[in-house]
Design an enzyme around this catalytic site. Structure first.
Site, PDB file in Angstrom:
ATOM      1  CE  LYS A 141      11.935  40.834  29.502  1.00  0.00           C
ATOM      2  NZ  LYS A 141      11.727  41.554  30.520  1.00  0.00           N
ATOM      3  CE1 TYR A 166       9.789  39.154  27.301  1.00  0.00           C
ATOM      4  CE2 TYR A 166      11.274  37.709  26.900  1.00  0.00           C
ATOM      5  CZ  TYR A 166      10.610  37.857  27.431  1.00  0.00           C
ATOM      6  OH  TYR A 166      10.750  38.363  29.178  1.00  0.00           O
TER       7      TYR A 166
HETATM    8  P1  NAP Z   1       2.844  38.501  33.533  1.00  0.00           P
HETATM    9  O1  NAP Z   1       1.853  37.359  34.212  1.00  0.00           O
HETATM   10  O2  NAP Z   1       2.171  39.105  32.085  1.00  0.00           O
HETATM   11  O3  NAP Z   1       2.383  40.410  34.220  1.00  0.00           O
HETATM   12  C1  NAP Z   1       3.010  40.926  34.029  1.00  0.00           C
HETATM   13  C2  NAP Z   1       2.185  42.466  34.788  1.00  0.00           C
HETATM   14  O4  NAP Z   1       3.240  43.664  34.197  1.00  0.00           O
HETATM   15  C3  NAP Z   1       1.572  42.881  35.008  1.00  0.00           C
HETATM   16  O5  NAP Z   1       1.416  42.977  36.572  1.00  0.00           O
HETATM   17  C4  NAP Z   1       0.993  43.469  34.432  1.00  0.00           C
HETATM   18  O6  NAP Z   1      -0.115  44.955  35.659  1.00  0.00           O
HETATM   19  C5  NAP Z   1       2.927  44.395  34.546  1.00  0.00           C
HETATM   20  N1  NAP Z   1       2.412  45.452  32.971  1.00  0.00           N
HETATM   21  C6  NAP Z   1       2.385  45.499  32.061  1.00  0.00           C
HETATM   22  N2  NAP Z   1       3.014  46.710  31.497  1.00  0.00           N
HETATM   23  C7  NAP Z   1       3.087  47.021  32.097  1.00  0.00           C
HETATM   24  C8  NAP Z   1       4.062  48.803  32.218  1.00  0.00           C
HETATM   25  N3  NAP Z   1       4.303  49.237  30.643  1.00  0.00           N
HETATM   26  N4  NAP Z   1       4.021  49.382  33.233  1.00  0.00           N
HETATM   27  C9  NAP Z   1       3.863  48.657  34.442  1.00  0.00           C
HETATM   28  N5  NAP Z   1       3.334  47.773  34.687  1.00  0.00           N
HETATM   29  C10 NAP Z   1       2.807  46.582  33.824  1.00  0.00           C
HETATM   30  O7  NAP Z   1       4.340  38.277  33.592  1.00  0.00           O
HETATM   31  P2  NAP Z   1       5.931  37.929  34.002  1.00  0.00           P
HETATM   32  O8  NAP Z   1       5.228  36.106  33.597  1.00  0.00           O
HETATM   33  O9  NAP Z   1       4.994  37.780  35.495  1.00  0.00           O
HETATM   34  O10 NAP Z   1       7.073  39.013  33.733  1.00  0.00           O
HETATM   35  C11 NAP Z   1       7.773  39.626  34.912  1.00  0.00           C
HETATM   36  C12 NAP Z   1       8.614  40.236  34.156  1.00  0.00           C
HETATM   37  O11 NAP Z   1       9.872  38.931  33.500  1.00  0.00           O
HETATM   38  C13 NAP Z   1       9.417  40.907  32.587  1.00  0.00           C
HETATM   39  O12 NAP Z   1       9.530  41.652  32.884  1.00  0.00           O
HETATM   40  C14 NAP Z   1       9.335  39.921  31.621  1.00  0.00           C
HETATM   41  O13 NAP Z   1       9.695  39.915  30.364  1.00  0.00           O
HETATM   42  C15 NAP Z   1      10.162  38.504  32.832  1.00  0.00           C
HETATM   43  N6  NAP Z   1      10.222  37.204  32.291  1.00  0.00           N
HETATM   44  C16 NAP Z   1       9.022  36.744  31.927  1.00  0.00           C
HETATM   45  C17 NAP Z   1       9.906  35.551  31.862  1.00  0.00           C
HETATM   46  C18 NAP Z   1       8.307  34.435  31.353  1.00  0.00           C
HETATM   47  O14 NAP Z   1       8.372  32.953  31.276  1.00  0.00           O
HETATM   48  N7  NAP Z   1       7.369  34.157  32.515  1.00  0.00           N
HETATM   49  C19 NAP Z   1      10.897  34.893  31.600  1.00  0.00           C
HETATM   50  C20 NAP Z   1      11.840  35.510  30.817  1.00  0.00           C
HETATM   51  C21 NAP Z   1      11.166  37.421  31.760  1.00  0.00           C
HETATM   52  P3  NAP Z   1      -1.129  44.473  34.162  1.00  0.00           P
HETATM   53  O15 NAP Z   1      -1.948  43.280  35.491  1.00  0.00           O
HETATM   54  O16 NAP Z   1      -2.194  45.794  35.261  1.00  0.00           O
HETATM   55  O17 NAP Z   1      -1.605  44.533  33.091  1.00  0.00           O
END
Ligand code: NAP
Length: 249
Positions: free
Chosen positions: A160, A156
């Site tokens: 990133k 990861y």
């Molecule tokens: P999440 O709640 O797990 O949601 C992930 C989203 O991405 C869902 O809509 C999922 O669709 C979609 N997705 C997964 N695989 C995909 C693919 N191959 N193609 C297109 N869409 C896909 O994640 P999140 O926490 O909102 O994270 C969003 C972004 O922020 C990510 O890049 C993550 O690494 C980054 N981020 C998150 C955090 C955190 O603390 N949450 C911190 C730093 C960075 P489905 O619903 O259809 O599965």
């Protein structure tokens, strides 16, 4: 007059979590929004309805951001349906955390494809119409983990960190065409992705490292993306904006 009136935005991975909050925020500010997902059909449909009810054009696309062909088809369809692409938020991402000793090649490859190659896949497609328009904003979702690293998150963190190098390069390549490219580095944001970390000792350890004393919300990230996507961010490119409650200091 709203901040994104008549702009067309693509947000990848917006059926849930941070992507959903960005799609809603952009639509509230007048943008027409095309967004992607892979498995949550019902949630995607519900979001499409929610955005449309805000008075903008909105459409959900089932499209794997990690697949080059899917992204090529997606952007072609969005251009046909919406007429342009002004903003692209490369938000789709997954984590398959494991200690390196136990990490399989498949786990590594999945994270690289969906988190990092996806950003190449989408950016490569959207820059052509943006160059023609001499206007465009690309926002790539990195993570504080891509800056600091974290035990158990080597794939990861590498994906990133890769996004950051890519972002800075694209900013230099395309600044002269008035295309801005920035990365956002969220800290601990409450979504499905972090659900398993929210309780108990792990949560306590994380919380102790956050000066603002709370986990972030998807809206905290959406507000930052709105700032970068709108004219308020007009002189900002090649930057990594940490949105982490001070977790990085
Ligand atoms: P999440 O709640 O797990 O949601 C992930 C989203 O991405 C869902 O809509 C999922 O669709 C979609 N997705 C997964 N695989 C995909 C693919 N191959 N193609 C297109 N869409 C896909 O994640 P999140 O926490 O909102 O994270 C969003 C972004 O922020 C990510 O890049 C993550 O690494 C980054 N981020 C998150 C955090 C955190 O603390 N949450 C911190 C730093 C960075 P489905 O619903 O259809 O599965």
């Amino acid at each position: 007059m709203k901040l994104l009136d008549n702009k067309v935005a693509i947000v990848t991975g917006a059926s849930r979590g941070i992507g959903e909050a960005i799609a809603v925020k952009f639509a509230e500010q007048g943008a027409n929004v095309a967004f992607t997902y892979v498995s949550s059909d019902e949630k995607a449909k519900a979001l499409e309805d929610k955005l449309t009810a805000l008075g903008v054009k909105a459409k959900a696309y089932k499209s794997n951001a990690g697949n080059f062909q899917d992204c090529e088809t997606l952007v072609a369809e969005v251009l046909k349906e919406f007429g342009s692409v002004d903003i692209c938020v490369n938000n789709a991402g997954i984590s398959k955390d494991n200690l390196l000793l136990r990490m399989s090649e498949d786990q590594w490859d999945d994270v690289m494809d969906i988190n990092l190659k996806s950003v190449f896949n989408m950016t490569k497609q959207v820059i052509r119409p943006m160059m023609k328009a001499k206007n465009g904003v690309i926002i790539n979702m990195s993570s504080i983990i891509g800056i600091k690293g974290n035990a158990g998150q080597s794939s990861y963190a590498a994906s990133k960190a890769g996004i950051i190098g890519f972002t800075k390069s694209v900013a230099q390549e395309l600044g002269s065409r008035n295309i801005r490219c920035n990365a956002v580095a969220p800290g601990f944001i409450e979504t499905d992705m972090t659900n398993y970390l929210k309780e108990g000792e792990t949560a306590k350890t994380y919380m102790e490292k956050i000066p603002l004393g709370r986990f972030g919300t998807p809206e905290d990230i959406a507000n930052t993306c709105l700032f970068l996507a709108s004219d308020m961010g007009n002189y900002i490119t090649g930057q990594v904006l940490s949105v982490c409650g001070g977790m990085n200091v």
